[in-house]
Scaffold this active site. Structure first.
Site, PDB file in Angstrom:
ATOM      1  N   ARG A 164     -48.187  33.074 -56.252  1.00 10.44           N
ATOM      2  CA  ARG A 164     -47.151  33.951 -56.818  1.00 10.44           C
ATOM      3  C   ARG A 164     -46.516  33.358 -58.076  1.00 10.44           C
ATOM      4  O   ARG A 164     -45.314  33.510 -58.310  1.00 10.44           O
ATOM      5  CB  ARG A 164     -46.041  34.238 -55.795  1.00 10.44           C
ATOM      6  CG  ARG A 164     -46.462  35.040 -54.583  1.00 10.44           C
ATOM      7  CD  ARG A 164     -46.876  36.453 -54.975  1.00 10.44           C
ATOM      8  NE  ARG A 164     -47.052  37.307 -53.820  1.00 10.44           N
ATOM      9  CZ  ARG A 164     -48.188  37.388 -53.108  1.00 10.44           C
ATOM     10  NH1 ARG A 164     -49.256  36.683 -53.457  1.00 10.44           N
ATOM     11  NH2 ARG A 164     -48.265  38.201 -52.073  1.00 10.44           N
ATOM     12  N   SER A 238     -42.481  42.178 -50.764  1.00  6.22           N
ATOM     13  CA  SER A 238     -41.820  40.956 -50.267  1.00  6.22           C
ATOM     14  C   SER A 238     -40.721  40.565 -51.234  1.00  6.22           C
ATOM     15  O   SER A 238     -40.982  40.395 -52.431  1.00  6.22           O
ATOM     16  CB  SER A 238     -42.819  39.796 -50.196  1.00  6.22           C
ATOM     17  OG  SER A 238     -43.919  40.122 -49.400  1.00  6.22           O
ATOM     18  N   GLU A 334     -39.241  36.286 -54.800  1.00  2.00           N
ATOM     19  CA  GLU A 334     -40.473  36.705 -55.469  1.00  2.00           C
ATOM     20  C   GLU A 334     -40.133  37.760 -56.525  1.00  2.00           C
ATOM     21  O   GLU A 334     -40.696  37.790 -57.606  1.00  2.00           O
ATOM     22  CB  GLU A 334     -41.472  37.293 -54.465  1.00  2.00           C
ATOM     23  CG  GLU A 334     -42.749  37.716 -55.176  1.00  2.00           C
ATOM     24  CD  GLU A 334     -43.647  38.614 -54.354  1.00  2.00           C
ATOM     25  OE1 GLU A 334     -44.127  38.168 -53.308  1.00  2.00           O
ATOM     26  OE2 GLU A 334     -43.882  39.762 -54.802  1.00  2.00           O
TER      27      GLU A 334
HETATM   28  P1  FAD Z   1     -43.110  45.173 -63.037  1.00  2.00           P
HETATM   29  O1  FAD Z   1     -42.299  45.245 -61.786  1.00  2.00           O
HETATM   30  O2  FAD Z   1     -42.925  46.248 -64.035  1.00  2.00           O
HETATM   31  O3  FAD Z   1     -42.841  43.762 -63.729  1.00  2.00           O
HETATM   32  C1  FAD Z   1     -42.878  42.579 -62.986  1.00  2.00           C
HETATM   33  C2  FAD Z   1     -42.713  41.386 -63.948  1.00  2.00           C
HETATM   34  O4  FAD Z   1     -43.860  41.312 -64.787  1.00  2.00           O
HETATM   35  C3  FAD Z   1     -41.516  41.543 -64.875  1.00  2.00           C
HETATM   36  O5  FAD Z   1     -40.974  40.270 -65.113  1.00  2.00           O
HETATM   37  C4  FAD Z   1     -42.125  42.117 -66.154  1.00  2.00           C
HETATM   38  O6  FAD Z   1     -41.400  41.798 -67.326  1.00  2.00           O
HETATM   39  C5  FAD Z   1     -43.471  41.438 -66.155  1.00  2.00           C
HETATM   40  N1  FAD Z   1     -44.512  42.249 -66.822  1.00  2.00           N
HETATM   41  C6  FAD Z   1     -44.941  43.481 -66.449  1.00  2.00           C
HETATM   42  N2  FAD Z   1     -45.928  43.882 -67.273  1.00  2.00           N
HETATM   43  C7  FAD Z   1     -46.128  42.892 -68.176  1.00  2.00           C
HETATM   44  C8  FAD Z   1     -46.991  42.707 -69.286  1.00  2.00           C
HETATM   45  N3  FAD Z   1     -47.886  43.625 -69.646  1.00  2.00           N
HETATM   46  N4  FAD Z   1     -46.886  41.550 -69.980  1.00  2.00           N
HETATM   47  C9  FAD Z   1     -45.987  40.594 -69.642  1.00  2.00           C
HETATM   48  N5  FAD Z   1     -45.134  40.714 -68.613  1.00  2.00           N
HETATM   49  C10 FAD Z   1     -45.203  41.849 -67.878  1.00  2.00           C
HETATM   50  N6  FAD Z   1     -47.458  41.788 -54.939  1.00  2.00           N
HETATM   51  C11 FAD Z   1     -48.469  40.990 -54.510  1.00  2.00           C
HETATM   52  O7  FAD Z   1     -48.824  40.004 -55.177  1.00  2.00           O
HETATM   53  N7  FAD Z   1     -49.128  41.260 -53.341  1.00  2.00           N
HETATM   54  C12 FAD Z   1     -48.817  42.309 -52.560  1.00  2.00           C
HETATM   55  O8  FAD Z   1     -49.430  42.507 -51.524  1.00  2.00           O
HETATM   56  C13 FAD Z   1     -47.768  43.166 -52.983  1.00  2.00           C
HETATM   57  N8  FAD Z   1     -47.397  44.232 -52.243  1.00  2.00           N
HETATM   58  C14 FAD Z   1     -46.389  45.038 -52.655  1.00  2.00           C
HETATM   59  C15 FAD Z   1     -46.039  46.143 -51.881  1.00  2.00           C
HETATM   60  C16 FAD Z   1     -45.036  46.995 -52.271  1.00  2.00           C
HETATM   61  C17 FAD Z   1     -44.687  48.179 -51.407  1.00  2.00           C
HETATM   62  C18 FAD Z   1     -44.354  46.757 -53.488  1.00  2.00           C
HETATM   63  C19 FAD Z   1     -43.279  47.692 -53.944  1.00  2.00           C
HETATM   64  C20 FAD Z   1     -44.670  45.658 -54.270  1.00  2.00           C
HETATM   65  C21 FAD Z   1     -45.692  44.784 -53.850  1.00  2.00           C
HETATM   66  N9  FAD Z   1     -46.057  43.652 -54.611  1.00  2.00           N
HETATM   67  C22 FAD Z   1     -47.096  42.858 -54.198  1.00  2.00           C
HETATM   68  C23 FAD Z   1     -45.332  43.323 -55.847  1.00  2.00           C
HETATM   69  C24 FAD Z   1     -45.858  44.093 -57.090  1.00  2.00           C
HETATM   70  O9  FAD Z   1     -46.689  45.144 -56.723  1.00  2.00           O
HETATM   71  C25 FAD Z   1     -46.642  43.149 -58.015  1.00  2.00           C
HETATM   72  O10 FAD Z   1     -45.820  42.079 -58.421  1.00  2.00           O
HETATM   73  C26 FAD Z   1     -47.139  43.870 -59.271  1.00  2.00           C
HETATM   74  O11 FAD Z   1     -48.006  43.045 -59.994  1.00  2.00           O
HETATM   75  C27 FAD Z   1     -45.996  44.326 -60.162  1.00  2.00           C
HETATM   76  O12 FAD Z   1     -46.546  45.164 -61.145  1.00  2.00           O
HETATM   77  P2  FAD Z   1     -45.626  46.079 -62.045  1.00  2.00           P
HETATM   78  O13 FAD Z   1     -46.483  46.655 -63.109  1.00  2.00           O
HETATM   79  O14 FAD Z   1     -44.891  47.042 -61.197  1.00  2.00           O
HETATM   80  O15 FAD Z   1     -44.643  44.997 -62.655  1.00  2.00           O
HETATM   81  N1  EPU Z   2     -43.978  38.287 -39.494  1.00  2.24           N
HETATM   82  C1  EPU Z   2     -42.957  38.196 -38.573  1.00  2.24           C
HETATM   83  N2  EPU Z   2     -41.886  39.036 -38.719  1.00  2.24           N
HETATM   84  C2  EPU Z   2     -41.805  39.920 -39.742  1.00  2.24           C
HETATM   85  C3  EPU Z   2     -42.842  39.988 -40.689  1.00  2.24           C
HETATM   86  C4  EPU Z   2     -43.937  39.146 -40.535  1.00  2.24           C
HETATM   87  O1  EPU Z   2     -43.004  37.408 -37.635  1.00  2.24           O
HETATM   88  O2  EPU Z   2     -40.811  40.652 -39.803  1.00  2.24           O
HETATM   89  C5  EPU Z   2     -45.170  37.450 -39.294  1.00  2.24           C
HETATM   90  C6  EPU Z   2     -46.402  38.340 -39.032  1.00  2.24           C
HETATM   91  O3  EPU Z   2     -46.505  38.663 -37.674  1.00  2.24           O
HETATM   92  C7  EPU Z   2     -47.550  37.477 -39.518  1.00  2.24           C
HETATM   93  C8  EPU Z   2     -46.906  36.618 -40.607  1.00  2.24           C
HETATM   94  O4  EPU Z   2     -45.484  36.751 -40.476  1.00  2.24           O
HETATM   95  O5  EPU Z   2     -48.007  36.637 -38.498  1.00  2.24           O
HETATM   96  C9  EPU Z   2     -47.333  37.051 -42.001  1.00  2.24           C
HETATM   97  O6  EPU Z   2     -47.014  38.429 -42.176  1.00  2.24           O
HETATM   98  P1  EPU Z   2     -47.902  39.377 -43.107  1.00  2.24           P
HETATM   99  O7  EPU Z   2     -49.326  39.316 -42.716  1.00  2.24           O
HETATM  100  O8  EPU Z   2     -47.245  40.699 -43.144  1.00  2.24           O
HETATM  101  O9  EPU Z   2     -47.831  38.698 -44.518  1.00  2.24           O
HETATM  102  P2  EPU Z   2     -46.616  38.078 -45.324  1.00  2.24           P
HETATM  103  O10 EPU Z   2     -46.838  36.605 -45.404  1.00  2.24           O
HETATM  104  O11 EPU Z   2     -45.313  38.544 -44.827  1.00  2.24           O
HETATM  105  C10 EPU Z   2     -47.822  38.136 -47.600  1.00  2.24           C
HETATM  106  C11 EPU Z   2     -47.496  38.571 -48.988  1.00  2.24           C
HETATM  107  C12 EPU Z   2     -47.686  40.065 -49.117  1.00  2.24           C
HETATM  108  C13 EPU Z   2     -49.140  40.407 -48.810  1.00  2.24           C
HETATM  109  C14 EPU Z   2     -49.443  39.939 -47.398  1.00  2.24           C
HETATM  110  C15 EPU Z   2     -50.904  40.121 -47.050  1.00  2.24           C
HETATM  111  C16 EPU Z   2     -45.915  36.982 -49.845  1.00  2.24           C
HETATM  112  C17 EPU Z   2     -44.508  36.696 -50.216  1.00  2.24           C
HETATM  113  N3  EPU Z   2     -46.151  38.183 -49.334  1.00  2.24           N
HETATM  114  O12 EPU Z   2     -46.857  38.717 -46.758  1.00  2.24           O
HETATM  115  O13 EPU Z   2     -47.422  40.423 -50.471  1.00  2.24           O
HETATM  116  O14 EPU Z   2     -49.364  41.777 -48.933  1.00  2.24           O
HETATM  117  O15 EPU Z   2     -49.146  38.539 -47.262  1.00  2.24           O
HETATM  118  O16 EPU Z   2     -51.654  39.156 -47.687  1.00  2.24           O
HETATM  119  O17 EPU Z   2     -46.768  36.123 -50.024  1.00  2.24           O
HETATM  120  C18 EPU Z   2     -45.670  41.026 -51.954  1.00  2.24           C
HETATM  121  O18 EPU Z   2     -45.952  39.995 -52.575  1.00  2.24           O
HETATM  122  O19 EPU Z   2     -44.801  41.824 -52.333  1.00  2.24           O
HETATM  123  C19 EPU Z   2     -46.408  41.322 -50.729  1.00  2.24           C
HETATM  124  C20 EPU Z   2     -46.173  42.394 -49.982  1.00  2.24           C
END
Ligand code: FAD
Ligand code: EPU
Length: 339
Positions: A164, A238, A334
């Site tokens: 991240r 997250s 994050e």
């Molecule tokens: P923004 O929110 O618009 O921007 C994020 C940051 O990046 C800001 O600081 C912005 O200035 C910068 N930025 C954006 N575009 C550019 C560019 N072109 N050049 C330079 N800087 C830029 N993330 C994960 O890694 N794994 C996940 O599983 C995951 N699951 C998610 C689930 C949900 C429901 C949500 C809402 C978010 C999740 N995220 C996850 C976080 C998010 O999707 C990622 O961080 C994604 O890359 C953000 O993209 P964005 O275009 O919306 O960025």
């Molecule tokens: N867990 C709990 N309680 C909760 C939530 C999770 O005990 O309320 C436990 C789950 O049971 C599991 C473990 O925590 O054993 C991990 O949970 P999960 O698989 O949901 O993944 P996470 O570590 O919570 C990370 C990323 C997610 C990504 C998933 C899948 C980060 C900060 N988050 O979540 O990314 O989708 O793994 O790879 O690393 C994001 O970055 O926004 C994001 C959603």
């Protein structure tokens, strides 16, 4: 190019916060972007580059210029028998790029299905999910320095990717705008189904030899069960990173909390599931007015209505205090906090 003033960002941030920016512009080419950066009217303005707004928390109205990056285009720029190099504009919706690759049987980003946001933001925090990270397929990116308008290509090494994190969240934070990225995808994909929940779901569905499409559909299914849809309830995924602690600290904690969920990073470091820590402080599904943690996932902070950025910051601070008090671990955000 149309510049909008006193513009509402509610539909441009997945928390759904009702905030405004002094100026807003949507750019759809590198030339337009450069023109805006070098324009005398905006030269001295504070600038923020926005993708899909799915990883930001605007604390207040933004006093400056928000540049929405909508640079389009996906292209296979070269290929051989085993791989293809795909280049995509920063404004491409990330999940459309994933679908594009899967449609052409190109493997490497299928586990990253349905991550919200733009392709240009993917390198900023080196997006990751279900055992894959952007850095696994990443070759290089192109972009422009915000101040000088100068171009630069960053290779993978220069991006300094880690969990991240990247140089763009560190020393180049808000100083460089990604305009396109290049990935190397595999024509003979080695599927990674080692993430416990993913492997289990595939087997439960009776899928023993999954295709790229099977992995994508299964990841999508898991994500929909676990995470709130920002179109229904405001959130940014997250809110905190999973903390990485020294092995000695983990071994001490393990004595009191043997069931604590953890992942070995290397010989000396352990990653701990922040969702587990927060849940075990009693904060899963907890709500305070407009803000709460999601019922199915304690790591996700949600906006139940008309929350303000300050209310969310106050709530997240209390979570940090609770986790630090019980486990001696300070959680790190994050989500990008924008002031
Ligand atoms: P923004 O929110 O618009 O921007 C994020 C940051 O990046 C800001 O600081 C912005 O200035 C910068 N930025 C954006 N575009 C550019 C560019 N072109 N050049 C330079 N800087 C830029 N993330 C994960 O890694 N794994 C996940 O599983 C995951 N699951 C998610 C689930 C949900 C429901 C949500 C809402 C978010 C999740 N995220 C996850 C976080 C998010 O999707 C990622 O961080 C994604 O890359 C953000 O993209 P964005 O275009 O919306 O960025
Ligand atoms: N867990 C709990 N309680 C909760 C939530 C999770 O005990 O309320 C436990 C789950 O049971 C599991 C473990 O925590 O054993 C991990 O949970 P999960 O698989 O949901 O993944 P996470 O570590 O919570 C990370 C990323 C997610 C990504 C998933 C899948 C980060 C900060 N988050 O979540 O990314 O989708 O793994 O790879 O690393 C994001 O970055 O926004 C994001 C959603």
């Amino acid at each position: 190019m149309k510049i909008l003033h006193n513009y509402n960002l509610k539909r441009y941030n997945s928390f759904g916060l009702n905030v405004k920016t002094d100026h807003f512009i949507d750019v759809s080419s590198v030339n337009e972007l450069r023109k805006v950066l070098l324009d005398n009217e905006f030269r001295t303005n504070k600038k923020f580059i926005l993708g899909g707004g799915s990883n930001v928390l605007f604390v207040n109205d933004y006093k400056g210029l928000v540049i929405k990056n909508s640079i389009p285009g996906i292209e296979i720029i070269s290929e051989d028998d085993s791989s293809a190099i795909v280049e995509a504009g920063a404004g491409v919706v990330w999940d459309e790029l994933v679908q594009f690759c899967i449609d052409r049987n190109l493997g490497g980003i299928e586990n990253l299905s349905l991550i919200p946001g733009s392709t240009g933001a993917a390198p900023i925090q080196n997006i990751g999910a279900y055992g894959q990270e952007l850095k696994d397929t990443f070759i290089e990116l192109k972009g422009i320095f915000t101040e000088s308008g100068e171009d630069k290509i960053f290779n993978k090494f220069e991006c300094n990717f880690s969990y991240r994190n990247s140089i763009f969240k560190g020393e180049l934070k808000n100083k460089f705008i990604v305009t396109s990225i290049k990935l190397k995808l595999n024509k003979n994909p080695h599927l990674n189904t080692s993430y416990k929940q993913l492997g289990e779901q595939l087997l439960n569905q009776g899928i023993n030899n999954p295709t790229l499409g099977d992995v994508r559909q299964t990841v999508i299914k898991i994500r929909k069960q676990k995470l709130p849809d920002p179109n229904v309830i405001g959130n940014a995924g997250s809110f905190f990173k999973n903390p990485i602690v020294a092995k000695e600290k983990y071994l001490i904690l393990k004595k009191s909390f043997p069931e604590m969920i953890n992942y070995q990073i290397d010989d000396n470091h352990i990653k701990i599931a922040a969702g587990w820590l927060i849940e075990n402080c009693g904060w899963k599904g907890k709500r305070n007015g407009n803000v709460g943690t999601y019922l199915n996932h304690a790591l996700v902070i949600v906006n139940y209505g008309d929350a303000t950025g300050d209310e969310i910051l106050d709530f997240e601070m209390h979570i940090k205090q609770a986790v630090e008090f019980k486990f001696g671990i300070r959680l790190e955000n994050e989500v990008n906090i924008i002031n």
